[in-house]
Write a protein that holds these residues in place. Sequence first.
Motif, PDB file in Angstrom:
ATOM      1  N   PRO A 201      31.607 -29.333  -1.907  1.00 32.47           N
ATOM      2  CA  PRO A 201      31.558 -29.387  -3.375  1.00 32.47           C
ATOM      3  C   PRO A 201      30.877 -30.634  -3.915  1.00 32.47           C
ATOM      4  O   PRO A 201      30.657 -30.725  -5.120  1.00 32.47           O
ATOM      5  CB  PRO A 201      33.042 -29.368  -3.768  1.00 32.47           C
ATOM      6  N   THR A 202      30.541 -31.602  -3.061  1.00 32.38           N
ATOM      7  CA  THR A 202      29.899 -32.817  -3.535  1.00 32.38           C
ATOM      8  C   THR A 202      28.571 -32.493  -4.199  1.00 32.38           C
ATOM      9  O   THR A 202      27.768 -31.722  -3.690  1.00 32.38           O
ATOM     10  CB  THR A 202      29.653 -33.794  -2.370  1.00 32.38           C
ATOM     11  N   GLY A 203      28.364 -33.081  -5.358  1.00 35.62           N
ATOM     12  CA  GLY A 203      27.138 -32.832  -6.104  1.00 35.62           C
ATOM     13  C   GLY A 203      27.288 -31.785  -7.177  1.00 35.62           C
ATOM     14  O   GLY A 203      26.416 -31.645  -8.034  1.00 35.62           O
ATOM     15  N   GLY A 204      28.377 -31.005  -7.142  1.00 33.02           N
ATOM     16  CA  GLY A 204      28.620 -30.018  -8.181  1.00 33.02           C
ATOM     17  C   GLY A 204      27.551 -28.938  -8.267  1.00 33.02           C
ATOM     18  O   GLY A 204      27.208 -28.474  -9.359  1.00 33.02           O
ATOM     19  N   GLN A 205      27.018 -28.527  -7.109  1.00 31.31           N
ATOM     20  CA  GLN A 205      25.916 -27.569  -7.116  1.00 31.31           C
ATOM     21  C   GLN A 205      26.374 -26.106  -7.047  1.00 31.31           C
ATOM     22  O   GLN A 205      25.565 -25.202  -7.260  1.00 31.31           O
ATOM     23  CB  GLN A 205      24.988 -27.853  -5.933  1.00 31.31           C
ATOM     24  N   GLY A 206      27.625 -25.863  -6.713  1.00 29.89           N
ATOM     25  CA  GLY A 206      28.078 -24.494  -6.489  1.00 29.89           C
ATOM     26  C   GLY A 206      27.895 -23.578  -7.679  1.00 29.89           C
ATOM     27  O   GLY A 206      27.227 -22.547  -7.598  1.00 29.89           O
ATOM     28  N   LEU A 207      28.480 -23.942  -8.812  1.00 31.10           N
ATOM     29  CA  LEU A 207      28.390 -23.104 -10.006  1.00 31.10           C
ATOM     30  C   LEU A 207      26.960 -23.045 -10.528  1.00 31.10           C
ATOM     31  O   LEU A 207      26.469 -21.981 -10.914  1.00 31.10           O
ATOM     32  CB  LEU A 207      29.338 -23.630 -11.088  1.00 31.10           C
ATOM     33  N   ASN A 208      26.284 -24.216 -10.539  1.00 30.37           N
ATOM     34  CA  ASN A 208      24.898 -24.234 -11.015  1.00 30.37           C
ATOM     35  C   ASN A 208      24.025 -23.280 -10.207  1.00 30.37           C
ATOM     36  O   ASN A 208      23.239 -22.502 -10.745  1.00 30.37           O
ATOM     37  CB  ASN A 208      24.327 -25.654 -10.914  1.00 30.37           C
ATOM     38  N   THR A 209      24.153 -23.366  -8.884  1.00 23.82           N
ATOM     39  CA  THR A 209      23.326 -22.533  -8.011  1.00 23.82           C
ATOM     40  C   THR A 209      23.657 -21.059  -8.178  1.00 23.82           C
ATOM     41  O   THR A 209      22.760 -20.207  -8.203  1.00 23.82           O
ATOM     42  CB  THR A 209      23.536 -22.957  -6.545  1.00 23.82           C
ATOM     43  N   SER A 210      24.935 -20.746  -8.285  1.00 22.70           N
ATOM     44  CA  SER A 210      25.345 -19.348  -8.407  1.00 22.70           C
ATOM     45  C   SER A 210      24.845 -18.723  -9.705  1.00 22.70           C
ATOM     46  O   SER A 210      24.413 -17.567  -9.730  1.00 22.70           O
ATOM     47  CB  SER A 210      26.873 -19.249  -8.318  1.00 22.70           C
ATOM     48  N   ILE A 211      24.903 -19.481 -10.797  1.00 23.82           N
ATOM     49  CA  ILE A 211      24.407 -18.967 -12.074  1.00 23.82           C
ATOM     50  C   ILE A 211      22.901 -18.750 -12.002  1.00 23.82           C
ATOM     51  O   ILE A 211      22.375 -17.758 -12.519  1.00 23.82           O
ATOM     52  CB  ILE A 211      24.778 -19.925 -13.219  1.00 23.82           C
ATOM     53  N   LYS A 212      22.204 -19.660 -11.338  1.00 25.22           N
ATOM     54  CA  LYS A 212      20.757 -19.484 -11.198  1.00 25.22           C
ATOM     55  C   LYS A 212      20.434 -18.245 -10.375  1.00 25.22           C
ATOM     56  O   LYS A 212      19.439 -17.565 -10.625  1.00 25.22           O
ATOM     57  CB  LYS A 212      20.140 -20.731 -10.564  1.00 25.22           C
ATOM     58  N   MET A 213      21.270 -17.955  -9.367  1.00 20.08           N
ATOM     59  CA  MET A 213      21.030 -16.773  -8.547  1.00 20.08           C
ATOM     60  C   MET A 213      21.132 -15.503  -9.373  1.00 20.08           C
ATOM     61  O   MET A 213      20.265 -14.632  -9.321  1.00 20.08           O
ATOM     62  CB  MET A 213      22.043 -16.700  -7.393  1.00 20.08           C
ATOM     63  N   LEU A 214      22.186 -15.416 -10.174  1.00 15.37           N
ATOM     64  CA  LEU A 214      22.455 -14.179 -10.911  1.00 15.37           C
ATOM     65  C   LEU A 214      21.699 -14.124 -12.228  1.00 15.37           C
ATOM     66  O   LEU A 214      20.833 -13.273 -12.436  1.00 15.37           O
ATOM     67  CB  LEU A 214      23.954 -14.035 -11.154  1.00 15.37           C
ATOM     68  N   TYR A 215      21.979 -15.055 -13.115  1.00 22.35           N
ATOM     69  CA  TYR A 215      21.452 -14.965 -14.477  1.00 22.35           C
ATOM     70  C   TYR A 215      19.956 -15.225 -14.535  1.00 22.35           C
ATOM     71  O   TYR A 215      19.207 -14.524 -15.221  1.00 22.35           O
ATOM     72  CB  TYR A 215      22.206 -15.955 -15.370  1.00 22.35           C
ATOM     73  N   PHE A 216      19.491 -16.271 -13.826  1.00 18.19           N
ATOM     74  CA  PHE A 216      18.099 -16.669 -13.936  1.00 18.19           C
ATOM     75  C   PHE A 216      17.204 -16.024 -12.884  1.00 18.19           C
ATOM     76  O   PHE A 216      16.034 -16.361 -12.782  1.00 18.19           O
ATOM     77  CB  PHE A 216      17.975 -18.193 -13.839  1.00 18.19           C
TER      78      PHE A 216
END
Length: 791
Positions: A201-216
């Motif tokens: 979880p370091t860096g807080g990339q999980g949610l950001n990356t997941s949203i980019k996968m689906l929404y963007f």
Amino acid sequence: MFLGQPTLEAILRSHIEKHGYSVELGTELLSFEDDGERILAKLVKRKDGEETFETFEASYLIGADGAKSITRKQLGLAFLGETVQYFGCVVGDLCLEIEGVDRKHWHFFGDRSSDFFNLRPTDEIAPDGFHFLIAMKNYDPQQLLADQHLMVKCMSDLTGHEINIRKVDALSVFRPNIRMVDKFGSGRVFIVGDAAHVHSPTGGQGLNTSIKMLYFNLAWKLSLVHKGLSPITLLDSYTTERLPVIAEMLNITTGLFNKVRLATTTQSAMEREKRMNMLGVNCRPSPIVLDEFTQAEPATGGVETTTRLFDVFSPVYHTVFVFAPDAASSTDVLDVLSRYPKDVIRPAIVLPQGSDVTTGAQVDLVVDHGGHAYRGYLVEKGKKKVVVSRALGHHPLNLCLVVGSSNLREMSAYGTTRNHAGSAFATSASITLFRRLSWEGTVPLEIRVDPKELPANSDRGLECYYIQAPRVSYLPLLMPELRRFLMDIVFDEAAGKILKEEDWWFESEEGTLLKWHWPIGLIYDNHIISASIRPSAPASGSGMNIQVAPLKLILHLASPPTEKLLLPPSADSCKQAFMGQLKEVDFIRWGNTKRMTSLRKAEQDGIWEGIKEHNFDDYWRVASKIVPTTAPTRPSSPPPTSGGSSHARPASSDQQSAPDRDGAYNVRSVPVRLYLPDGPVMQDLVPPLLEDGTHTKFDCIHVVVLLMKPRFIFVLAPAIRMKYTGSAHTLSHYLSTHLPLLYPPQPSSSSELAYALIQGIVAPPETEMGWLGASLAGADGWVNICVGISR
């Protein structure tokens, strides 16, 4: 800002409800069927101790069902990676009372490299609620979880204060999982988020990356396909675009996790690289991207107010910028775009500096007062150019598609897709696309230091390094980055003074020495085909279902077997070998090396710097002077369109009457090497055209030279230059001539005995050798064909 998952989910649910939809809690996916036309999903709903079973029909299924994803498991996707064993901790939510701890700060106690405890106040739990993490060097986290009195004692020892636990809301053991799939879907079923990748979880990339996968990414593609505006093959780009991004993100977060774990101060632990802002994410290697030009700069200008082109971008529609001398000259483009729904495409006319702006325009109209956009997109004065883009996130720096205005008829006929029918040399832009795709290709490597050679005081839990390495690069060029990793994480300062990079060398997990002068992509493809003949090799069919997994390498720190490696392990030796390959290729193509020897020293150094820095434009700025042009020379080939690439020579003034002497079909021979599993490397004359349209006439001397394994078979050419006329020499004809048992001229069944990998691509048999030499040759000029056995 920190926000707990239950709170975030509640916010998202309330937003969905505003649009008339709701999340069905207590519902679980049991299984699904994909019949190619629809999805039938079997669900179970649990409420008040009762179970209700239901069958649900949908057009597509997106599995966002977490790390234990039922969707991923039923698709049979491998979850590649590891669970970190060298670190474990207990995390949870508590209501507690402790002296000296306020509710305005995040509190850290102890040493991150040994015994560590942190408390973060959060009112999401209760007014006295805290989220906590504790890791003890001498206690396994399972032991702390089982004995809460021991855990509270450890907390008190680290803080120096007595702790009174009022309520335990949640407790669990956490070990970082670093895993990802090798594809993000199959058919009408896709996966996103933790179902596709898990990491620290370091860096807080999980949610950001997941949203980019689906929404963007996936969402808008599904929308276009579902509305019938794009073919279903558009969805294949989801994996192609996101796979390298996720692989890099796993490497970044793993490195950051190790940095945080070993940091001696809170400030050093919180330092973040610029890459963490995700502004460098792009889709250039995507098959749906035609990137003919350079990335644009922000442009200012407007009708009544100053604006930026970036303000026009959006992730919910395609933006089409029409660069035109005046508004009237963009009418033909706007007519084509008017056939699409307004919520799918937003056109905007960009006028050059000094233009007069008229009112009443039906679309956005801006003036590039600073000239930034015209320079950035290489728009010539008085010319028209169309740029189609789609933002990849909240920042519009990442463009998704760039096309020239010469392709307006294709836009009209094919909509949002690019269909190059007929000759492979239809446009020079298509060649640039393939060149860039192969250039941007990467392969996964897992590099582990030989445990017998690890220096004293090394951290033996961190000696493994993962990287997505460029296909066109070489192992010596990875050494600086690899050394930084080892020195920062694994080795101590004393080891750094003793170890020398020039003594390092690689072998595969199977014990095969790796050649320094081979491109990394060739090493990987050679490993793939060698694995195809091993008893444990999985069924690969025609080669289209090859499992992409990291190539596991062993790094040795001393005593390189120079006599077997043929070259000393250094970047300078690799450069010399690379330049030698370019000269050999130059002779094979043209019968002389004039093109290479005419390059200035600065240009020869520049072509290597392009490889070293992995810069496509710098490399092709020089390579375009020695590589065959893409102008067609066969009578059956249609003339190219006017849309050009900056990476090709100007074509002849009269394409049809005076073919380009430097064209791909006028070369003396295409530089080709044929690799067999654990066998010889064959090199032969490969003319781009077949004599009389049937057979190739070889009037040459055959000399076999046996070296250390692998064996090389050379066919030496005669001194005179032969002229070939006739039909195109195809990959099928080449393989059936050289490997008739694997590629019989008249196959007796539909099943294929072997497959041919070129730059990691399973090439179609009808591919023309001249086309391969112009568009899919490696950076050293060779078309490397690796033949694997189908199982």
